[in-house]
Scaffold this motif. Structure first.
Motif: not given
Length: 514
Positions: A294-298, A358-360, A365-366
């Motif tokens: 779900l997170f961007p590459q950065w 915000d939970v993520l 976290g990833p």
């Protein structure tokens, strides 16, 4: 000697010689399946026949009544299907910890391919890795791939994007040696560190794979519908040098049968251009992987995310908001690990009384959990399933919180053969046996042929049931009455035993050279 005694002696001698001649001509086998509905894994129609097993191999296929066969154990298979054991082209699991692999055995899987998505436990010295699980044994046969991400880390590249020629050369050398004992290279291009790999690196490695006549099995750059064709094109460019294969083919956000037909048409087009590209699929519309997807590459790792939070938090929040909403919303993400296991992201957000983005960031976290994502369309995926180029793989494991690891192969038979008639039983078995063996390059398995390894299943189609679901994913499949691995039974009359007869599988060229 009296005349009567002499006659009795002559009669006894004649009978003894006759019996000795009969025994000399007899074939003694370990197990004989009689009157089975044999589906041999080639895709051809089922036929009624007998199959014998001797010393771990199929020793006879035909009409046993016409031959002098003596069996230690005879199993009346009348009215039941006898097929090759299923080959799971895309599986996960640790044979050191999970060597019983009951989840696979119970759904008819006798061989699995590990080292997926760019990660493998052994780059060099696979026999040393095998020695870790050899003492306790393993229930299924195991074939291995070299993980591209693991290869990067092995030679000290890690997350670097600007790879030097020296570093490429180091990977080529290690890969070349590893492919002696591995069936190919797996790439996980949505994951760290392979997400940083330039295409030039992948092409260089593809040339090594091709020279070794092995396979590239790829979790592609993206499975999102708007990027899917671009990802397939990238893999096809590697296919100019080696056979290539799409792991767990799917279209995230894609809709409808026509879109599925478009994807199949692209695969057919490439094969017509002599680029050998195939795929595997699991029969569920939810994927499963880490939250990093779900997170961007950065911000793909916890460390990267923490740095991003300091300078780009608002941007990260917006990215996660858009990403999750585009994937069906927070209710479509079901946690499979961690303290929120079994809850959707929406439920976790409600519990913590904060926005899911915000939970993520703050609570997960990833790298904080893995989850199931309900992001696929039934009609589209069924078109992919029907393709002649697509085999079956569970992408499951004994521990994964997803039903695919316990139900995939049983579900194909139960739902797509028996209930829907989407596949004939011969075609379904072919996808799970002969086609799978052909794709991975597995010698002497996947078919019922004399001289082939005796990985066999005997079952009544009406009894096959997948019991696993998303809330109870670890329910074993039932209905596979007899399951044989290398000539020994792992399931007898429906009962799983502790007979671990699995082997480390090696490419045919290795067996020939050694």
């Amino acid at each position: 000697m009296t005349t009567s005694c002499r006659r009795f002696y002559q009669f006894f001698l004649a009978v003894s010689l006759l019996l000795a001649g009969f025994a000399a001509r007899a074939s003694v086998v370990d197990v004989l399946f009689t009157h089975a509905r044999v589906i041999d894994g080639s895709g051809r129609p089922a036929f009624i026949g007998d199959v014998a097993v001797t010393g771990g191999q199929v020793s006879f296929v035909g009409d046993a009544a016409k031959h002098n066969i003596i069996a230690t154990q005879t199993i009346d298979a009348a009215g039941k299907y006898l097929t090759p054991g299923f080959i799971d082209l895309h599986a996960h699991g640790n044979p050191v910890k999970d060597g019983a692999f009951t989840n696979f055995i119970s759904m008819g899987v006798t061989s699995v391919v590990l080292g997926q998505d760019g990660f493998s436990p052994a780059i060099s010295g696979i026999q040393s890795w095998q020695q870790q699980w050899d003492p306790q044994g393993v229930a299924v046969n195991i074939g291995m791939l070299v993980g591209h991400g693991s290869l990067r880390r092995y030679v000290g590249i890690g997350n670097v994007s600007n790879v030097s020629e020296k570093q490429i050369s180091a990977m080529e050398s290690v890969l070349n040696n590893a492919l002696d004992t591995h069936f190919g290279l797996s790439t996980g291009l949505e994951y760290v560190p392979a997400i940083h790999a330039p295409e030039s690196e992948l092409i260089a490695l593809a040339k090594i794979v091709g020279k070794k006549h092995r396979l590239i099995m790829s979790h592609m750059r993206s499975e999102d519908d708007d990027k899917l064709f671009t990802s397939i094109h990238e893999l096809a460019r590697q296919g100019k040098f080696a056979k290539v294969h799409i792991s767990h083919i799917k279209s995230v956000y894609g809709q409808g049968a026509e879109r599925g037909k478009d994807i199949v048409a692209l695969l057919e087009q490439y094969n017509n251009e002599r680029i050998h590209i195939t795929a595997d699929i699991y029969p569920y519309t939810a994927s499963y992987t880490g939250l990093a997807i779900l997170f961007p590459q950065w911000a793909k790792t916890d460390g990267m995310m923490q740095r991003a939070v300091q300078t780009r938090r608002k941007e990260l929040e917006q990215y996660l908001l858009n990403k999750v909403l585009s994937r069906g919303g927070p209710g479509s993400t079901l946690m499979g690990t961690g303290k929120y296991k079994g809850r959707t992201l929406e439920e976790v957000a409600t519990l913590l009384e904060k926005p899911f983005q915000d939970v993520l960031i703050d609570d997960l976290g990833p790298e904080g959990a893995s989850a199931a994502y309900f992001i696929m369309d039934d009609a589209l995926q069924e078109e992919l399933l029907k393709s002649r180029l697509v085999a079956i793989g569970s992408d499951g494991s004994p521990t994964m919180y997803h039903p695919r690891g316990y139900g995939s192969f049983a579900k194909v038979l139960q739902q797509y053969v028996k209930q829907q008639g989407l596949l004939t039983i011969e075609k379904a078995i072919y996808k799970m046996t002969g086609l799978a063996a052909q794709i991975i390059g597995l010698p002497k398995r996947g078919l019922i042929r004399e001289g082939y390894s005796a990985d066999l299943l005997l079952f009544d189609l009406n009894q096959i049931k997948s019991h696993a679901d998303y809330q109870h994913p670890h329910q074993l499949a039932t209905g596979f009455e007899w399951v044989m691995v290398n000539g020994k039974f792992a399931i007898e009359q429906g009962n799983v035993n502790l007979n671990r007869q699995g082997q480390l599988l090696l490419p045919a060229s290795y067996n020939q050279e050694h």
